[in-house]
Design a protein around this motif. Structure first.
Motif, PDB file in Angstrom:
ATOM      1  N   THR A 201      14.739  51.990 -53.198  1.00 32.00           N
ATOM      2  CA  THR A 201      14.663  50.828 -53.462  1.00 32.00           C
ATOM      3  C   THR A 201      15.983  50.070 -52.465  1.00 32.00           C
ATOM      4  O   THR A 201      15.984  49.031 -51.432  1.00 32.00           O
ATOM      5  CB  THR A 201      15.282  49.828 -54.472  1.00 32.00           C
ATOM      6  N   LEU A 202      17.198  50.432 -52.717  1.00 37.35           N
ATOM      7  CA  LEU A 202      18.093  49.686 -52.045  1.00 37.35           C
ATOM      8  C   LEU A 202      18.203  50.260 -50.740  1.00 37.35           C
ATOM      9  O   LEU A 202      18.503  50.093 -49.749  1.00 37.35           O
ATOM     10  CB  LEU A 202      19.398  50.601 -52.530  1.00 37.35           C
TER      11      LEU A 202
ATOM     12  N   ALA B  86       8.112  49.512 -55.620  1.00 36.65           N
ATOM     13  CA  ALA B  86       9.578  48.880 -55.629  1.00 36.65           C
ATOM     14  C   ALA B  86       9.072  47.310 -55.218  1.00 36.65           C
ATOM     15  O   ALA B  86       9.471  46.348 -55.954  1.00 36.65           O
ATOM     16  CB  ALA B  86      10.240  49.616 -54.204  1.00 36.65           C
TER      17      ALA B  86
ATOM     18  N   LEU C  37      24.350  44.906 -63.707  1.00 36.14           N
ATOM     19  CA  LEU C  37      23.447  45.943 -63.300  1.00 36.14           C
ATOM     20  C   LEU C  37      23.816  46.788 -62.201  1.00 36.14           C
ATOM     21  O   LEU C  37      23.907  47.951 -61.474  1.00 36.14           O
ATOM     22  CB  LEU C  37      21.903  45.796 -63.540  1.00 36.14           C
TER      23      LEU C  37
ATOM     24  N   THR D 113      15.647  53.428 -57.781  1.00 37.80           N
ATOM     25  CA  THR D 113      16.777  52.455 -57.479  1.00 37.80           C
ATOM     26  C   THR D 113      17.483  52.597 -56.108  1.00 37.80           C
ATOM     27  O   THR D 113      17.651  52.048 -55.801  1.00 37.80           O
ATOM     28  CB  THR D 113      17.436  52.144 -58.837  1.00 37.80           C
ATOM     29  N   ARG D 114      17.822  54.175 -56.053  1.00 35.85           N
ATOM     30  CA  ARG D 114      18.181  54.731 -54.757  1.00 35.85           C
ATOM     31  C   ARG D 114      17.532  54.649 -53.517  1.00 35.85           C
ATOM     32  O   ARG D 114      17.618  53.555 -52.898  1.00 35.85           O
ATOM     33  CB  ARG D 114      19.050  56.026 -54.989  1.00 35.85           C
TER      34      ARG D 114
ATOM     35  N   SER E 162       8.284  55.075 -53.690  1.00 37.21           N
ATOM     36  CA  SER E 162       8.920  53.789 -53.028  1.00 37.21           C
ATOM     37  C   SER E 162       8.266  52.079 -52.478  1.00 37.21           C
ATOM     38  O   SER E 162       8.417  50.837 -52.891  1.00 37.21           O
ATOM     39  CB  SER E 162       9.755  53.749 -52.555  1.00 37.21           C
TER      40      SER E 162
ATOM     41  N   CYS F 176      12.696  58.330 -61.732  1.00 34.21           N
ATOM     42  CA  CYS F 176      14.635  58.695 -60.977  1.00 34.21           C
ATOM     43  C   CYS F 176      14.409  58.841 -59.487  1.00 34.21           C
ATOM     44  O   CYS F 176      12.474  58.909 -58.865  1.00 34.21           O
ATOM     45  CB  CYS F 176      14.733  60.071 -61.620  1.00 34.21           C
TER      46      CYS F 176
ATOM     47  N   LEU G 152      21.818  55.078 -64.529  1.00 31.49           N
ATOM     48  CA  LEU G 152      20.817  53.763 -65.261  1.00 31.49           C
ATOM     49  C   LEU G 152      19.897  54.488 -66.479  1.00 31.49           C
ATOM     50  O   LEU G 152      19.048  53.942 -67.349  1.00 31.49           O
ATOM     51  CB  LEU G 152      20.408  52.989 -64.274  1.00 31.49           C
ATOM     52  N   CYS G 153      19.112  56.104 -65.962  1.00 35.20           N
ATOM     53  CA  CYS G 153      18.251  56.323 -66.455  1.00 35.20           C
ATOM     54  C   CYS G 153      18.339  57.233 -67.509  1.00 35.20           C
ATOM     55  O   CYS G 153      18.643  58.092 -67.768  1.00 35.20           O
ATOM     56  CB  CYS G 153      17.021  57.106 -66.050  1.00 35.20           C
TER      57      CYS G 153
ATOM     58  N   VAL H 113      25.584  49.952 -60.980  1.00 33.38           N
ATOM     59  CA  VAL H 113      24.975  50.535 -59.506  1.00 33.38           C
ATOM     60  C   VAL H 113      25.532  50.576 -58.238  1.00 33.38           C
ATOM     61  O   VAL H 113      25.398  52.615 -57.758  1.00 33.38           O
ATOM     62  CB  VAL H 113      22.726  50.044 -58.701  1.00 33.38           C
TER      63      VAL H 113
END
Length: 151
Positions: free
Chosen positions: A69-70, A91, A39, A66-67, A87, A63, A49-50, A43
């Motif tokens: 959270t990063l 997150a 994963l 993930t971005r 987020s 959507c 990934l969606c 990323v």
């Protein structure tokens, strides 16, 4: 009557499971590690990934998380809020659930550990967060919060 003599070597009895099998915590940890690496590579390469976004070419209610959270992990709060306004709430909750499930899986071999976390407050919180996610999703399609996140 058997043709083999009693002194002939017989195949050994099946041994206990290997330390790297799914029956052993080390094996379960190795499996989780392999999934995390895969994963992480996806990323890092920017692979979406969606499944919803891949099929429809439109963002789903989650959507951008993930971005975001990063971005939060790098201390870029404004970027995280641009990618997904929820987020800072979602997150930590998602990461805590993943960490709890991973720890219980490695220790006990149970897969859906968070199913054991029950109670009226958990249900209410889950429903409220789901409603909030959908409300933000719809609001973004109507132009709020910078509009839909890019897929």
């Amino acid at each position: 009557m058997s043709l083999s003599s009693p002194t002939e070597a017989r195949s050994p009895a099946p041994s206990a499971s290997s330390a790297w099998s799914a029956a052993h915590p080390r094996g379960r940890a190795a499996r989780l590690g392999a999934i995390a690496v895969l994963l992480g590579l996806l990323v890092a390469c920017g692979v979406p990934l969606c499944p919803f976004a891949i099929v429809t070419r439109h963002p789903c209610p989650g959507c951008g998380l993930t971005r975001a959270t990063l971005a939060l992990a790098h201390g870029h709060v404004s970027e995280a809020l641009r990618l997904h306004p929820l987020s800072p709430i979602m997150a930590p909750l998602v990461l805590a659930a993943i960490a709890y499930n991973a720890a219980v899986y490695v220790k006990d071999g149970r897969i859906a550990a968070t199913e054991s976390v029950q109670g009226a407050w958990v249900t209410r919180l889950g429903v409220a967060l789901a409603i909030l996610m959908v409300a933000v999703w719809v609001a973004r399609f109507l132009g709020a919060f910078g509009g839909p996140v890019p897929v």
